[in-house]
Scaffold this active site. Structure first.
Site, mmCIF file in Angstrom:
data_model
loop_
_atom_site.group_PDB
_atom_site.id
_atom_site.type_symbol
_atom_site.label_atom_id
_atom_site.label_comp_id
_atom_site.label_asym_id
_atom_site.label_seq_id
_atom_site.Cartn_x
_atom_site.Cartn_y
_atom_site.Cartn_z
ATOM 1 N N SER A 124 0.839 -1.198 0.000
ATOM 2 C CA SER A 124 0.000 0.000 0.000
ATOM 3 C C SER A 124 0.871 1.244 0.000
ATOM 4 C CB SER A 124 -0.848 -0.019 1.272
ATOM 5 O OG SER A 124 -1.411 1.243 1.518
ATOM 6 N N TYR A 148 -1.611 -1.232 10.985
ATOM 7 C CA TYR A 148 -1.914 -1.785 9.656
ATOM 8 C C TYR A 148 -0.763 -1.488 8.691
ATOM 9 C CZ TYR A 148 -3.451 -1.344 4.836
ATOM 10 O OH TYR A 148 -3.492 -1.399 3.468
ATOM 11 N N LYS A 152 2.293 -3.932 6.639
ATOM 12 C CA LYS A 152 2.666 -3.906 5.209
ATOM 13 C C LYS A 152 4.166 -3.676 5.066
ATOM 14 C CE LYS A 152 -1.390 -4.613 3.445
ATOM 15 N NZ LYS A 152 -1.680 -5.905 2.813
HETATM 16 C C1 UD1 Z 1 -6.676 4.988 4.025
HETATM 17 C C2 UD1 Z 1 -5.676 4.588 5.053
HETATM 18 C C3 UD1 Z 1 -4.506 3.946 4.353
HETATM 19 C C4 UD1 Z 1 -4.973 2.744 3.568
HETATM 20 C C5 UD1 Z 1 -6.062 3.162 2.602
HETATM 21 C C6 UD1 Z 1 -6.668 1.934 1.982
HETATM 22 C C7 UD1 Z 1 -6.063 6.149 6.892
HETATM 23 C C8 UD1 Z 1 -5.490 7.261 7.697
HETATM 24 N N1 UD1 Z 1 -5.310 5.747 5.862
HETATM 25 O O1 UD1 Z 1 -6.048 5.892 3.158
HETATM 26 O O2 UD1 Z 1 -3.538 3.561 5.304
HETATM 27 O O3 UD1 Z 1 -3.900 2.179 2.864
HETATM 28 O O4 UD1 Z 1 -7.099 3.850 3.297
HETATM 29 O O5 UD1 Z 1 -7.599 2.282 1.027
HETATM 30 O O6 UD1 Z 1 -7.119 5.643 7.180
HETATM 31 N N2 UD1 Z 1 -12.235 11.321 3.916
HETATM 32 C C9 UD1 Z 1 -13.249 12.168 4.316
HETATM 33 N N3 UD1 Z 1 -14.375 11.619 4.852
HETATM 34 C C10 UD1 Z 1 -14.536 10.270 5.017
HETATM 35 C C11 UD1 Z 1 -13.501 9.398 4.606
HETATM 36 C C12 UD1 Z 1 -12.363 9.962 4.060
HETATM 37 O O7 UD1 Z 1 -13.139 13.390 4.188
HETATM 38 O O8 UD1 Z 1 -15.581 9.826 5.536
HETATM 39 C C13 UD1 Z 1 -11.034 11.890 3.269
HETATM 40 C C14 UD1 Z 1 -9.734 11.600 4.016
HETATM 41 O O9 UD1 Z 1 -9.480 12.598 4.971
HETATM 42 C C15 UD1 Z 1 -8.738 11.607 2.861
HETATM 43 C C16 UD1 Z 1 -9.540 11.064 1.667
HETATM 44 O O10 UD1 Z 1 -10.905 11.278 2.025
HETATM 45 O O11 UD1 Z 1 -8.324 12.928 2.556
HETATM 46 C C17 UD1 Z 1 -9.312 9.596 1.398
HETATM 47 O O12 UD1 Z 1 -9.531 8.860 2.593
HETATM 48 P P1 UD1 Z 1 -9.571 7.267 2.620
HETATM 49 O O13 UD1 Z 1 -10.480 6.774 1.556
HETATM 50 O O14 UD1 Z 1 -9.847 6.835 4.018
HETATM 51 O O15 UD1 Z 1 -8.109 6.839 2.181
HETATM 52 P P2 UD1 Z 1 -6.687 7.258 2.782
HETATM 53 O O16 UD1 Z 1 -6.818 8.073 4.001
HETATM 54 O O17 UD1 Z 1 -5.870 7.794 1.684
#
Ligand code: UD1
Length: 337
Positions: A124, A148, A152
């Site tokens: 990842s 997690y 990895k």
């Molecule tokens: C997350 C994990 C990462 C993992 C990946 C797998 C965290 C901190 N990181 O990455 O380790 O490898 O998922 O797919 O969890 N967001 C919102 N509202 C939400 C959900 C997300 O605003 O309800 C935003 C987050 O702040 C971020 C973006 O959307 O800026 C993407 O979030 P997410 O889909 O959870 O992925 P990652 O954080 O990149």
């Protein structure tokens, strides 16, 4: 000769199984169904016309796994089976380290005992920690911020040590950016347990009326609109990357590591807008505080995979949103039937 796919009933594993079958490979799936449904097997069969052999087992069960290797002619392994929720890993580090690390060690031991030397590992972009700049190349420094991610990175380190010591071992480490989308048929897709942690499944649950509104985690990041920027990649492109990585292992390259991303950074609000346009659904949202551990920006330089695998992401954000929506709207309760 077959490809063993661990976690083949899960989100990325099931899409990869379909791409492998379409590429003419025989696939054997092992999965403990802890975060997936047996219904996926019917859907894979409906899409491809082939029902892969399926063993319901946890990869930590060394004797059951040994039996799978004894009963079948396995040439290579793609290893998806793992726990993957960041927040849960902070609450249950022992379970995460045990499941993810011990299952991989067990698998590698059984592979070695059966003379299987080709391995593709699901890593990842989380192994880049908080990158000092974007786009990210494979030689960036590695670090993690949660159990997690640490599983990895630890497995990557183990694979580097094993490859150094054993010239016959060939391994492709694939670092995924943010997988989204679903198969065009709308019959398989992502179905997380409980309330989704990740952005796209959360958006689709809002669109289908299961959640009332999206919480956008912070609008004060140093990005073009203040919300977090990520590299969303269509899961079918990702699946195709695995087929290409397996072909690469036929050249017996030793250890290779590739980013699988599109190279395009999209903010949370960019994705919300693209999803609304693709689905015709309004996505109500509110800005809330930053999520602990989140980074501002993360997107790939995927040129190495292009150069060495001949792989590049084909699908854009429109297809990612359309396909996620088709899956969710056709299956509002996921695989529950
Ligand atoms: C997350 C994990 C990462 C993992 C990946 C797998 C965290 C901190 N990181 O990455 O380790 O490898 O998922 O797919 O969890 N967001 C919102 N509202 C939400 C959900 C997300 O605003 O309800 C935003 C987050 O702040 C971020 C973006 O959307 O800026 C993407 O979030 P997410 O889909 O959870 O992925 P990652 O954080 O990149």
């Amino acid at each position: 000769m077959a490809v063993l796919v661990t976690g083949g009933m899960g989100y990325i594993g099931s899409h990869t199984t379909i791409s492998l079958i379409e590429a003419g490979q025989e696939v054997i799936i092992v999965d403990d169904l802890s975060n997936s449904s047996v219904v996926v097997l019917n859907r894979i069969e409906a899409i491809t016309g082939v029902r892969p052999k399926f063993y319901e087992l946890n990869v930590m069960d060394e004797s059951a796994l040994t039996q799978v290797f004894s009963e079948n002619e396995i040439e290579s392994v793609i290893h998806f089976a793992a726990y993957k929720a960041v927040g849960e890993s902070v609450e249950k580090p022992l379970e995460y380290y045990t499941n993810n690390i011990v299952n991989t060690l067990t698998l590698l031991r059984v592979m070695k005992a059966h003379g299987v030397h080709k391995f593709v590992f699901s890593s990842s972009a989380t192994v880049y920690g908080d990158p000092h700049k974007c786009p990210i190349t494979e030689d960036f420094p590695l670090s993690t911020t949660n159990p997690y991610g640490s599983t990895k990175l630890m497995i990557e380190d183990m694979l580097r040590d094993i490859a150094k010591a054993d010239a016959t071992f060939n391994v492709a480490i694939l670092r995924y950016f943010n997988p989204v989308g679903a198969h065009k048929s709308g019959t398989i897709g992502e179905e997380p347990n409980g309330i989704p942690n990740n952005l796209m499944p959360y958006i689709t649950k809002v669109a289908v009326g299961k959640l009332s509104r999206l919480n956008v985690f912070g609008d004060d990041y140093p990005t073009h609109d203040g919300t977090g920027v990520r590299d969303y990649i269509h899961v079918v492109d990702l699946a195709d990357g695995h087929v290409k990585a397996l072909q690469k292992l036929d050249e017996l390259p030793g250890l290779v590591t590739y980013n699988l991303g599109t190279g395009n950074g999209l903010s949370v609000l960019d994705l919300v807008k693209a999803f609304s346009e693709a689905s015709g659904q309004e996505i109500p949202y509110q800005i809330v505080a930053r999520r602990a551990g989140d980074i501002a920006m993360c997107y790939a330089d995927a040129s190495l995979a292009n150069k060495e695998l001949g792989w590049t992401a084909k699908y854009g954000v429109k297809e990612m949103c359309e396909d996620s929506w088709r899956w969710q709207s056709n299956n509002p309760n996921g695989y529950e039937i």
